[in-house]
Design an enzyme around this catalytic site. Sequence first.
Site, PDB file in Angstrom:
ATOM      1  N   LEU A   8      -9.745  31.885 -12.500  1.00 55.89           N
ATOM      2  CA  LEU A   8     -10.180  31.902 -11.103  1.00 55.89           C
ATOM      3  C   LEU A   8      -9.116  31.228 -10.244  1.00 55.89           C
ATOM      4  CD1 LEU A   8     -13.945  30.937 -11.596  1.00 55.89           C
ATOM      5  CD2 LEU A   8     -12.846  33.190 -11.713  1.00 55.89           C
ATOM      6  N   HIS A 362      38.745  10.156 -12.241  1.00 55.76           N
ATOM      7  CA  HIS A 362      38.024   9.501 -11.148  1.00 55.76           C
ATOM      8  C   HIS A 362      38.460  10.029  -9.789  1.00 55.76           C
ATOM      9  CE1 HIS A 362      40.842   6.303 -13.002  1.00 55.76           C
ATOM     10  NE2 HIS A 362      41.571   7.205 -12.377  1.00 55.76           N
ATOM     11  N   TYR A 365      38.015  16.083  -6.761  1.00 52.54           N
ATOM     12  CA  TYR A 365      37.216  17.284  -6.523  1.00 52.54           C
ATOM     13  C   TYR A 365      37.893  18.467  -7.199  1.00 52.54           C
ATOM     14  CZ  TYR A 365      35.249  21.419  -4.354  1.00 52.54           C
ATOM     15  OH  TYR A 365      34.665  22.642  -4.154  1.00 52.54           O
ATOM     16  N   TYR A 386      39.383  26.261  -0.001  1.00 49.05           N
ATOM     17  CA  TYR A 386      38.731  26.956   1.118  1.00 49.05           C
ATOM     18  C   TYR A 386      39.629  26.909   2.346  1.00 49.05           C
ATOM     19  CZ  TYR A 386      34.918  28.094   4.409  1.00 49.05           C
ATOM     20  OH  TYR A 386      34.125  28.673   5.370  1.00 49.05           O
ATOM     21  N   ALA A 422      53.013  12.596  -8.527  1.00 46.92           N
ATOM     22  CA  ALA A 422      51.944  11.981  -7.746  1.00 46.92           C
ATOM     23  C   ALA A 422      52.125  12.223  -6.255  1.00 46.92           C
ATOM     24  CB  ALA A 422      51.896  10.486  -8.038  1.00 46.92           C
ATOM     25  N   ARG A 439      56.546  16.034  -1.375  1.00 48.61           N
ATOM     26  CA  ARG A 439      56.120  14.930  -0.511  1.00 48.61           C
ATOM     27  C   ARG A 439      57.321  14.470   0.304  1.00 48.61           C
ATOM     28  NH1 ARG A 439      55.510  11.679  -5.906  1.00 48.61           N
ATOM     29  NH2 ARG A 439      57.558  10.689  -6.123  1.00 48.61           N
TER      30      ARG A 439
END
Length: 459
Positions: A8, A362, A365, A386, A422, A439
């Site tokens: 039910l 650490h 992303y 992106y 680096a 760099r």
Amino acid sequence: MEKYVVVLAAGKGTRMKSKLYKVLHKVCGKTMVEHVVDAASGVEPTEIVTVVGTGAGDVEKVLADKSKFVFQEKQLGTGDAVMTAKEVLGDKDGATLVVTGDTPLFTTDTFNELFKYHTEKGNAATVLTAEAPNPFGYGRIIRDEQGNVLRIVEQKDGNPEELKVKEINTGVFCFDNKKLFEALKHVDNNNAQGEYYLTDVLEILRNSGENVGAYKMPDFSESLGVNDRIALAQATKIMQRRINEEHMRNGVSFIDPDTAYIDADVKIGNDTVIEGNVVIKGNTEIGSECYITSGSRIIDSKIGNNVTVTSSTIEKSEMEDNTDIGPNSHLRPKALIKKGAHIGNFVEVKKAEIGENTKVGHLTYVGDATLGKDINIGCGTIFSNYDGVKKFHTNVGDHAFIGAGSTLIAPINVADHAFIAADSTITKDVDKYDMAIARGRQVNKPDYWHKLPLSKNED
């Protein structure tokens, strides 16, 4: 004997104060009606029929091919609801279980015991009862001096003596199928609610000379019906304890089971340890000998054997054997962490494959990327995927080294054994064995301190 089930599920659930149809509220990751139907399926019925109302489409979508459906146009009571199932079950021989869709805690074992008792006693109807510490709001079981069931009296219809009874109707019944639908023809709505009560069938059958019995189950908590958010939380707590205890019986250790929230469909291997304040949801699978620390949240993911998850979030991703993550890292959907890889602290991985024995230590992303094996990703590395319109892919070959603070701007390919110095911003492919430096050169200006405004503060 053929078995049938009627669920039910047509009630609106106004006390839930929700746009969501009542039986679709979830308890430990599954809707209430799914819990009921899955438990009922365990008795191996010939047919399950679910009675639906205004939220019919949503319920049908959730249950899909687990059930047939009949529609109750107006909510005129439980008797009327069961009567709508006549078009499917009315001419069947066998026994029919009737249960409400808002009672997610009933187990297959309880349903099996009810069927067994009903059959052994040769009853036309058997009601599942329980002893309630506080029976307020429940229908009371009224017996004669010999202990036979006479009738069930609802809270609003009972006299003071009847309302003292603590044996309650759980809302679950087992009927001789044909006798059920014949008796329903004689049910009226002459009561305080003006509804057609299924419980009146018991008295009708008894007055016809049929056997009406009651099976009292030992665990009252199974009968908890969910009519509001308070009861929903109570049901979740009971189900959570039941799930965790089942995992513990199967060899999983819980440091604090009261604070570990594990959904019903989660699978966990033996010798895995779960600390407190852990959430594991959906169709997650966790292997053996894993360690999940407090603050971790794992959703619809696959975790291999000997994996350590330290205070991290994993969503719709996979970690293979002998990997680790955390603390405070995040695997977003479609992340694959291959054997032996290490994801350290404050790392986010999205739609990326991290190869065997690769280390992402650490503050990094990694998005829309494929990383080979034995790679070292330095602190603060960003995979820039992106351009404001489209997302692009990055490939990093085996044994590559990515120096700290580097940015890899996709689309780009870094070959095997390549070396990124680096703090480099890489916009072009890097060939095998090459080192890329991108760099600005350091310039030292002698005695420049005295030309700065800061030097005036020393005067």
